[in-house]
Design a protein around this motif. Structure first.
Motif, mmCIF file in Angstrom:
data_model
loop_
_atom_site.group_PDB
_atom_site.id
_atom_site.type_symbol
_atom_site.label_atom_id
_atom_site.label_comp_id
_atom_site.label_asym_id
_atom_site.label_seq_id
_atom_site.Cartn_x
_atom_site.Cartn_y
_atom_site.Cartn_z
ATOM 1 N N ASN A 255 -12.657 -9.382 -1.970
ATOM 2 C CA ASN A 255 -12.042 -9.107 -0.667
ATOM 3 C C ASN A 255 -12.761 -7.984 0.064
ATOM 4 O O ASN A 255 -12.951 -8.033 1.283
ATOM 5 N N SER A 256 -13.163 -6.966 -0.666
ATOM 6 C CA SER A 256 -13.846 -5.838 -0.028
ATOM 7 C C SER A 256 -15.214 -6.242 0.505
ATOM 8 O O SER A 256 -15.650 -5.778 1.563
ATOM 9 N N GLU B 106 0.832 -1.201 0.000
ATOM 10 C CA GLU B 106 0.000 0.000 0.000
ATOM 11 C C GLU B 106 0.867 1.252 0.000
ATOM 12 O O GLU B 106 1.797 1.380 0.792
ATOM 13 N N SER B 107 0.555 2.190 -0.894
ATOM 14 C CA SER B 107 1.231 3.485 -0.914
ATOM 15 C C SER B 107 0.623 4.402 0.146
ATOM 16 O O SER B 107 -0.400 4.076 0.751
ATOM 17 N N ALA C 209 -18.321 -11.866 15.002
ATOM 18 C CA ALA C 209 -17.939 -10.581 15.589
ATOM 19 C C ALA C 209 -16.611 -10.718 16.321
ATOM 20 O O ALA C 209 -16.296 -11.770 16.870
ATOM 21 N N GLY C 210 -15.836 -9.655 16.317
ATOM 22 C CA GLY C 210 -14.538 -9.693 16.986
ATOM 23 C C GLY C 210 -13.917 -8.317 17.048
ATOM 24 O O GLY C 210 -14.617 -7.304 17.131
ATOM 25 N N ILE C 211 -12.590 -8.267 16.976
ATOM 26 C CA ILE C 211 -11.893 -6.984 17.107
ATOM 27 C C ILE C 211 -11.439 -6.453 15.752
ATOM 28 O O ILE C 211 -10.633 -5.525 15.680
ATOM 29 N N GLY C 212 -11.948 -7.049 14.659
ATOM 30 C CA GLY C 212 -11.683 -6.497 13.340
ATOM 31 C C GLY C 212 -10.784 -7.363 12.490
ATOM 32 O O GLY C 212 -10.211 -8.340 12.945
ATOM 33 N N TYR C 213 -10.674 -7.001 11.228
ATOM 34 C CA TYR C 213 -9.854 -7.754 10.284
ATOM 35 C C TYR C 213 -8.478 -7.103 10.136
ATOM 36 O O TYR C 213 -8.297 -5.901 10.356
ATOM 37 N N GLY C 214 -7.488 -7.920 9.784
ATOM 38 C CA GLY C 214 -6.138 -7.426 9.541
ATOM 39 C C GLY C 214 -5.499 -8.230 8.431
ATOM 40 O O GLY C 214 -6.175 -8.750 7.548
ATOM 41 N N PRO D 237 -7.139 -5.023 4.557
ATOM 42 C CA PRO D 237 -6.947 -3.575 4.732
ATOM 43 C C PRO D 237 -6.402 -2.913 3.472
ATOM 44 O O PRO D 237 -6.900 -1.864 3.040
ATOM 45 N N LYS D 238 -5.400 -3.538 2.866
ATOM 46 C CA LYS D 238 -4.755 -2.984 1.673
ATOM 47 C C LYS D 238 -5.705 -2.962 0.478
ATOM 48 O O LYS D 238 -5.784 -1.960 -0.248
ATOM 49 N N ASP D 239 -6.421 -4.049 0.274
ATOM 50 C CA ASP D 239 -7.273 -4.149 -0.912
ATOM 51 C C ASP D 239 -8.492 -3.231 -0.823
ATOM 52 O O ASP D 239 -8.918 -2.659 -1.829
#
Length: 425
Positions: free
Chosen positions: A208-209, A88-89, A252-257, A262-264
Motif C-alpha cells: 500500500n505504501s 489510526e491512533s 496525476a490528481g488531487i491526491g489519495y484518500g 493514508p492510515k497504512d
C-alpha cells in the motif's frame, strides 16, 4: 470447511462471500445489531458493486449465516478470521483495541484446535501479540495457531479482487497451518505465497505504501509539468508502458484518500520510528499528498479571482469512484478551502449523500452546475465523463472547469468553449 468471519465491513463481508463461492460454510459475526439485520435481509451496510447479489445468493443457499453470539460462533467453526477495523491512533500507529477484544473472546471460548487468521491490516508482530492475548484469556490450555493472510481489496472493485487475486499471502508458522490455508484457497489459480506471519504483515504495509508513493511521485511531477507547459498525461503514458514501472497509480490528481493508504502509510512510518529507522521517502510522499489539495485550490483561485459569494460546483465526494467511502477524501479538503474563501458550494455525488455545513448537495449534475462560475471535479465517476458537457455549458454562468482527476479530454473541452484546467496539464 467451517469458517468464522469476525467483522462484517467491506473486507469481512467480501472475504466471507469469497469463501462461500469456494464451497465453504461461513458464519459472519458482528456485535452491531443494525448491521446484522441488514445483512440477514440481503442488504449491505456499505456500497460495493456486485456484493449484494452474491450475498442474496448465499443467504438463499444457506451457505452464509450471521450472528452476534460470540461463544457459539467460536466453538462451532474451524478457522476464525479477524476482519475488524484497525483505525489510526493519534500518533499515527494502528489502534489494535478491536483486534485485542476479538483475541480475548477467542481465548475465552476456544474449545478445540483452531486456526486464527488476521485479515485486518496490522503492524508487524501482531500475530505474536494475538497469540499472547489468546493465551492470557484461555480458561484451560487448548492448542491453536495464529496466521496472517492480508487483504488486497480495492474499494469499488473488492469482489473482482477477491475472486481473481494477483496473489494470496499465507503467513504461517507451521506446516499444518499452511495446509489448512491452502485447502481454504484450493480453488484459486493465483500464486499462493508462503511466508512468516511477520513478513505477511509487512507485505501489506509495503504494498500500500508503494502505491501511495507512486501517486505522490506523479503528482509532484505534475506540479513541475505545470511550470514547464508539459502534459503530465503524456508523461504518465510514456512511463507506464515500461513494464518495470507499469501504468497503474500513475494518474496525476488531487491526491489519495480512503480508509487504507493514508492510515497504512502513517502506520508504517510509525513502525519505522519505533525501531529508529528513517523512511524519508514515505515521509515526503505523505507531505506531497497533504499539500496536493491546497496546490490545486491555489490554481482555482489564480484562475477565478475572488471566490467570495460565487457559486462553485464540486462533482464527486467519495475518495474514488464506485464507493461511498469519504474517509480522507480530497474533495472535503477542497470544499473546506472554498468555504473559507466565501464561495457558495454546491456538491454532487452519484452515491454519497452527506450534509456539509453551508453547502448544498444537489440531486442532479444539472442542478449542481446551474449558474456556477466554476466546476471542480474531485472524483472520476464515469457519470462525469459521460455527461453532456455541451448542454451543461449553457447552464453555467462561466464555462470554467477544474479537473482534479484529469479525466476529461482537455482539447475537446476547450473546443466546446471551456476554460479547462487540470493537474500538470
Amino acid at each position: 470447511m467451517k469458517v468464522l468471519i469476525i467483522g462484517t465491513g467491506y473486507v469481512g463481508t467480501t472475504t466471507a462471500l469469497l469463501f462461500c463461492e469456494m464451497g465453504h460454510d461461513v458464519t459472519g459475526l458482528d456485535l452491531d445489531e443494525s448491521k446484522l439485520s441488514m445483512l440477514k435481509s440481503g442488504k449491505l451496510p456499505f456500497y460495493e458493486p456486485g456484493i449484494e447479489d452474491l450475498l442474496k445468493k448465499h443467504l438463499n443457499n444457506g451457505t452464509i449465516t450471521f450472528t452476534n453470539n460470540v461463544q457459539t460462533a467460536v466453538k462451532e467453526n474451524d478457522v476464525i478470521y479477524i476482519c475488524v477495523g484497525t483505525p489510526e491512533s493519534k500518533d499515527g500507529s494502528a489502534d489494535l483495541s478491536y483486534v485485542k477484544s476479538v483475541a480475548e473472546s477467542i481465548g475465552r471460548y476456544i474449545n478445540r484446535y483452531k486456526l486464527i487468521v488476521t485479515k485486518s491490516t496490522v503492524p508487524v508482530g501482531t500475530a505474536k501479540q494475538v497469540t499472547q492475548w489468546i493465551l492470557a484469556s484461555q480458561i484451560k490450555s487448548i492448542p491453536f495457531e495464529v496466521a496472517s493472510n492480508p487483504e488486497f481489496l480495492r474499494e469499488g472493485s473488492a469482489l473482482q479482487d477477491a475472486l481473481h487475486p494477483d496473489r494470496v499471502i499465507l503467513g504461517t508458522s507451521s506446516h499444518k497451518a499452511t495446509l489448512l490455508l491452502k485447502e481454504l484457497y484450493k480453488n484459486l489459480t493465483c500464486p499462493l505465497i508462503e511466508t512468516s506471519p511477520s513478513a505477511a504483515e509487512m507485505i501489506k504495509y509495503a504494498a500500500n505504501s508503494f502505491l501511495a508513493l507512486k501517486i505522490s511521485y506523479i503528482n509532484e511531477l505534475g506540479r513541475l509539468c505545470d511550470k514547464l507547459g508539459i502534459d503530465i498525461n503524456e508523461v504518465s503514458k510514456g512511463m507506464g508502458l515500461d513494464h518495470r514501472i507499469g501504468n497503474s497509480f500513475l494518474e496525476a490528481g488531487i491526491g489519495y484518500g480512503g480508509s487504507c493508504f493514508p492510515k497504512d502509510v502513517n502506520a508504517l512510518i510509525q513502525i519505522a520510528n519505533t525501531y529508529q529507522s528513517d523512511l524519508s521517502i514515505l515521509n515526503t510522499a505523505t507531505q506531497v499528498n497533504q499539500t496536493q489539495p491546497l496546490y490545486f485550490f491555489e490554481k482555482i483561485k489564480e484562475n477565478t479571482g475572488d471566490l467570495n459569494h460565487k457559486k462553485v460546483a464540486v462533482l464527486g465526494l467519495s475518495f474514488k469512484p464506485h464507493t461511498d467511502d469519504v474517509r480522507e477524501t480530497r474533495s472535503l479538503f477542497i470544499i473546506d478551502y472554498l468555504k473559507k474563501a466565501g464561495a457558495q458550494v454546491h456538491t454532487h455525488d452519484p452515491i454519497v449523500n452527506i450534509s456539509l455545513e453551508s453547502t448544498v448537495q444537489n440531486a442532479t449534475i444539472e442542478e449542481t452546475v446551474r449558474d456556477a462560475e466554476a466546476v471542480i471535479i474531485c472524483t472520476d465517476w464515469p457519470q462525469y465523463k459521460e455527461a453532456d458537457w455541451n448542454d451543461l455549458k449553457d447552464m453555467m454562468k462561466q464555462a470554467v472547469i477544474f479537473d482534479g482527476r484529469n479525466m476529461l479530454d482537455r482539447d475537446k473541452m476547450r473546443s466546446m468553449g471551456y476554460k479547462y484546467y487540470g493537474v500538470g496539464r
